[in-house]
Write a protein that holds these residues in place. Sequence first.
Motif, PDB file in Angstrom:
ATOM      1  N   LEU A  94      83.272  14.484  87.164  1.00 18.61           N
ATOM      2  CA  LEU A  94      83.753  14.174  88.504  1.00 18.61           C
ATOM      3  C   LEU A  94      85.079  14.903  88.628  1.00 18.61           C
ATOM      4  CD1 LEU A  94      83.685  12.677  91.209  1.00 18.61           C
ATOM      5  CD2 LEU A  94      84.676  10.685  90.051  1.00 18.61           C
ATOM      6  N   ALA A  95      85.125  15.864  89.531  1.00 19.07           N
ATOM      7  CA  ALA A  95      86.226  16.835  89.508  1.00 19.07           C
ATOM      8  C   ALA A  95      86.858  17.007  90.882  1.00 19.07           C
ATOM      9  CB  ALA A  95      85.700  18.185  89.022  1.00 19.07           C
ATOM     10  N   GLN A  96      88.103  17.431  90.847  1.00 16.09           N
ATOM     11  CA  GLN A  96      88.843  17.796  92.055  1.00 16.09           C
ATOM     12  C   GLN A  96      88.659  19.285  92.344  1.00 16.09           C
ATOM     13  OE1 GLN A  96      93.040  16.002  91.604  1.00 16.09           O
ATOM     14  NE2 GLN A  96      92.192  15.963  89.531  1.00 16.09           N
ATOM     15  N   GLY A  97      88.729  19.659  93.609  1.00 18.13           N
ATOM     16  CA  GLY A  97      88.650  21.061  93.980  1.00 18.13           C
ATOM     17  C   GLY A  97      89.821  21.845  93.421  1.00 18.13           C
ATOM     18  N   THR A  98      89.524  22.882  92.645  1.00 25.34           N
ATOM     19  CA  THR A  98      90.568  23.605  91.915  1.00 25.34           C
ATOM     20  C   THR A  98      91.254  24.661  92.768  1.00 25.34           C
ATOM     21  OG1 THR A  98      89.337  23.259  89.865  1.00 25.34           O
ATOM     22  CG2 THR A  98      90.996  24.985  89.856  1.00 25.34           C
ATOM     23  N   VAL A  99      90.479  25.443  93.500  1.00 22.67           N
ATOM     24  CA  VAL A  99      91.052  26.585  94.234  1.00 22.67           C
ATOM     25  C   VAL A  99      92.043  26.103  95.289  1.00 22.67           C
ATOM     26  CG1 VAL A  99      90.516  28.529  95.744  1.00 22.67           C
ATOM     27  CG2 VAL A  99      89.080  28.073  93.748  1.00 22.67           C
ATOM     28  N   ALA A 100      91.708  25.024  95.990  1.00 23.02           N
ATOM     29  CA  ALA A 100      92.630  24.510  97.006  1.00 23.02           C
ATOM     30  C   ALA A 100      93.956  24.090  96.373  1.00 23.02           C
ATOM     31  CB  ALA A 100      91.985  23.330  97.734  1.00 23.02           C
ATOM     32  N   ALA A 101      93.896  23.492  95.183  1.00 26.49           N
ATOM     33  CA  ALA A 101      95.126  23.084  94.497  1.00 26.49           C
ATOM     34  C   ALA A 101      95.946  24.300  94.071  1.00 26.49           C
ATOM     35  CB  ALA A 101      94.784  22.218  93.286  1.00 26.49           C
ATOM     36  N   ILE A 102      95.263  25.344  93.601  1.00 24.40           N
ATOM     37  CA  ILE A 102      95.960  26.565  93.199  1.00 24.40           C
ATOM     38  C   ILE A 102      96.652  27.197  94.408  1.00 24.40           C
ATOM     39  CG2 ILE A 102      95.612  28.937  92.382  1.00 24.40           C
ATOM     40  CD1 ILE A 102      93.382  27.795  90.551  1.00 24.40           C
TER      41      ILE A 102
END
Length: 204
Positions: free
Chosen positions: A100-108
């Motif tokens: 279960l993961a958070q969106g990575t690219v948006a955080a970057i």
Amino acid sequence: MSLGYALRRVVEEYPLARPDPPAGHPLAAIIRKGVPDELRGALEPIDGPFLVKGSPGRGSRWAAVPWVAIFDPAITTSATRGYYLVYLFPAHRQAVHLSLAQGTVAAIRQHGPGAEAYLRASGDALRARLSDFVRTLPNATISLGSVGELPEGYEAAHILGLSYELADLGDERRLRRDLAAAVTAYRALKARGGLDLPGSGPGA
């Protein structure tokens, strides 16, 4: 083909496939269509809707970490933002993680060099929000065996989940039971505020 067999093919064949371009490669088709089709079948008994997508990479390059994700369209339809369930295939060992993961690219994009620290802190808070699922989805961290912004971001974005060694993929009943538990956690996170945390602003 079963879900376990489809996952096993990716785990076993990905290291062998990487020297060849993904375009037209049979394993790329398994990641894009074979595993997603099996997941759609496994999700049929669970009220949807769900969107399932797989990515072996782009263009002539395999992904450092191929993935197959399950999205609730009311939350997100992309692995770049929001939160979702995803099967991640590490580069350094024959295994697969259900995360279960958070969106990575948006955080970057939003946090730049501080994205990993942000995602790990957010993941800690979200794990606390889902403390009743820690026993069924016990992995608080994952290792993907690749250096780079995206694979390291995927590691940081993990909230909770499970890992399977190659031998575990023969237990179809377990895979489906774990998937159902992960979907329950996914929906619980949505009901409990998603990525919105005190002082964080809107995140879902």
